[in-house]
Design an enzyme around this catalytic site. Structure first.
Site, PDB file in Angstrom:
ATOM      1  N   ASP A   1       0.643  -1.098  -0.098  1.00  0.00           N
ATOM      2  CA  ASP A   1      -0.127   0.004  -0.027  1.00  0.00           C
ATOM      3  C   ASP A   1       0.681   1.282   0.007  1.00  0.00           C
ATOM      4  OD1 ASP A   1      -2.197  -1.520   0.115  1.00  0.00           O
ATOM      5  OD2 ASP A   1      -2.860  -0.844   2.142  1.00  0.00           O
TER       6      ASP A   1
ATOM      7  N   LYS B   1      -8.330   0.794  -4.921  1.00  0.00           N
ATOM      8  CA  LYS B   1      -9.439  -0.025  -4.565  1.00  0.00           C
ATOM      9  C   LYS B   1     -10.770   0.549  -4.740  1.00  0.00           C
ATOM     10  CE  LYS B   1      -6.901  -1.332  -0.071  1.00  0.00           C
ATOM     11  NZ  LYS B   1      -6.960  -2.810  -0.244  1.00  0.00           N
TER      12      LYS B   1
ATOM     13  N   GLY C   1      -5.206  -2.938   8.879  1.00  0.00           N
ATOM     14  CA  GLY C   1      -5.086  -1.852   9.752  1.00  0.00           C
ATOM     15  C   GLY C   1      -4.774  -2.061  11.054  1.00  0.00           C
TER      16      GLY C   1
ATOM     17  N   GLY D   1      -3.059  -7.479   8.467  1.00  0.00           N
ATOM     18  CA  GLY D   1      -2.579  -7.633   9.677  1.00  0.00           C
ATOM     19  C   GLY D   1      -1.036  -8.127   9.506  1.00  0.00           C
TER      20      GLY D   1
ATOM     21  N   GLY E   1      -0.158  -3.587   4.131  1.00  0.00           N
ATOM     22  CA  GLY E   1      -0.761  -2.520   3.921  1.00  0.00           C
ATOM     23  C   GLY E   1      -0.028  -1.581   4.861  1.00  0.00           C
ATOM     24  N   SER E   2      -0.713  -1.120   6.060  1.00  0.00           N
ATOM     25  CA  SER E   2      -0.222  -0.196   7.100  1.00  0.00           C
ATOM     26  C   SER E   2       1.229  -0.716   7.527  1.00  0.00           C
ATOM     27  CB  SER E   2      -1.034  -0.003   8.263  1.00  0.00           C
ATOM     28  OG  SER E   2      -2.543   0.044   7.737  1.00  0.00           O
TER      29      SER E   2
END
Length: 292
Positions: free
Chosen positions: A22, A79, A151, A212, A233-234
């Site tokens: 991301d 997305k 997240g 995650g 992602g994060s």
């Protein structure tokens, strides 16, 4: 349509064994590409920020997506909200490489997912069990990923979803052919796809891990559980040293069966992202429950 879908599945196969990251701007996209990402996911806010902000999360600004497309040579994904086929039309007009119909964004339609067969661009969709995965594939998804809980920095839900899919594939494979129609009804999935799983012991498309993943060990865990690659992602750009962590996760994904290499790349990575215990989440905070 079948030729186009086969081409899209083959395009997705090219990402196998890789890491998709991301990114929220061109600079992050360049860092991801340099670290060895096979693709980037362009979005205005990473999932951890979407959780904090609340409200309605929508498709990203087309200008931001175009800036990221200009900055890198690897594929760019973006997305759209579940069921929002116009957001998907916009992304296709932007020549996006892949569209993620994502539960991380606020669903636009609580009855229908997008009919992905009407698009030329390949789609990736989340699934927490085999029935969900096969329903998305029947709609035209060229790639599946675990939903996990994006997240959170907590891999437990991604593990649960991957194990569930694997166990249900085994169930279908070991069943007699006479039982398959009943199983198709039980899973809410088309008979022809249940038959494919029975005969081949796998999904007809690649299956990535997502939701995650925060450390090299998390990535290797998901690969050892049978995933074809990972989305992060994060976990990268919310850590204290994104470039180093990005490279480490790429290496751990490649050498997922070598604990020595995983140990080496895990040294001195700095602080991981702030994490959330999934057991503390309820109701609309559970992104994996979105979609059906």
């Amino acid at each position: 349509m079948n030729e186009r879908y086969q081409l899209n599945k083959n395009l997705a196969q090219m990402l196998k064994g890789g890491v998709i990251m991301d990114v929220v701007n061109a600079k992050e996209a360049e860092i991801a590409q340099k670290a060895g990402a096979v693709a980037v996911m362009a979005l205005e806010r990473v999932p951890s920020d979407i959780r904090k902000a609340g409200g309605v999360a929508r498709m990203s600004d087309p200008k931001m997506i175009k800036d990221i497309q200009s900055a890198v040579s690897i594929p760019v994904m973006a997305k759209v909200r579940i069921g929002h086929f116009v957001e998907a039309q916009v992304l296709e007009a932007l020549s996006i490489d892949y569209i993620d119909e994502s539960e991380v964004l606020t669903p636009a339609d609580e009855e229908f997912h997008i009919d992905k067969h009407t698009f030329k661009v390949p789609f990736v969709c989340g699934a927490k069990n085999l029935g969900e995965a096969l329903r998305r594939i029947s709609e035209g998804a060229s790639m599946i990923r675990t939903k996990g809980e994006a997240g959170t920095g907590n891999v437990v839900e991604a593990v649960r979803h991957m194990r569930t899919v694997t166990n249900e594939i085994r169930k279908v494979q070991s069943a007699s052919k006479q039982e398959l129609m009943t199983i198709a009804k039980e899973f809410g999935a088309p008979y022809d796809l249940i038959l494919y799983v029975h005969e081949n012991g796998k999904l007809p498309v690649i299956n990535f891990a997502a939701g995650g993943i925060a450390t090299p060990a998390d990535a290797a865990l998901m690969m050892q559980l049978g995933c074809d690659g990972v989305f992060v992602g994060s976990g990268i750009f919310k850590s204290s040293d994104p470039a180093k962590r990005a490279k480490a996760i790429v290496k751990a994904t490649t050498y997922y069966n070598d604990p020595q290499i995983i140990a080496e790349v895990s040294e001195e990575l700095g602080t991981a992202m702030d994490s959330i215990d999934v057991r503390e989440l309820t109701g609309n905070s559970l992104y994996a429950s979105r979609g059906w």
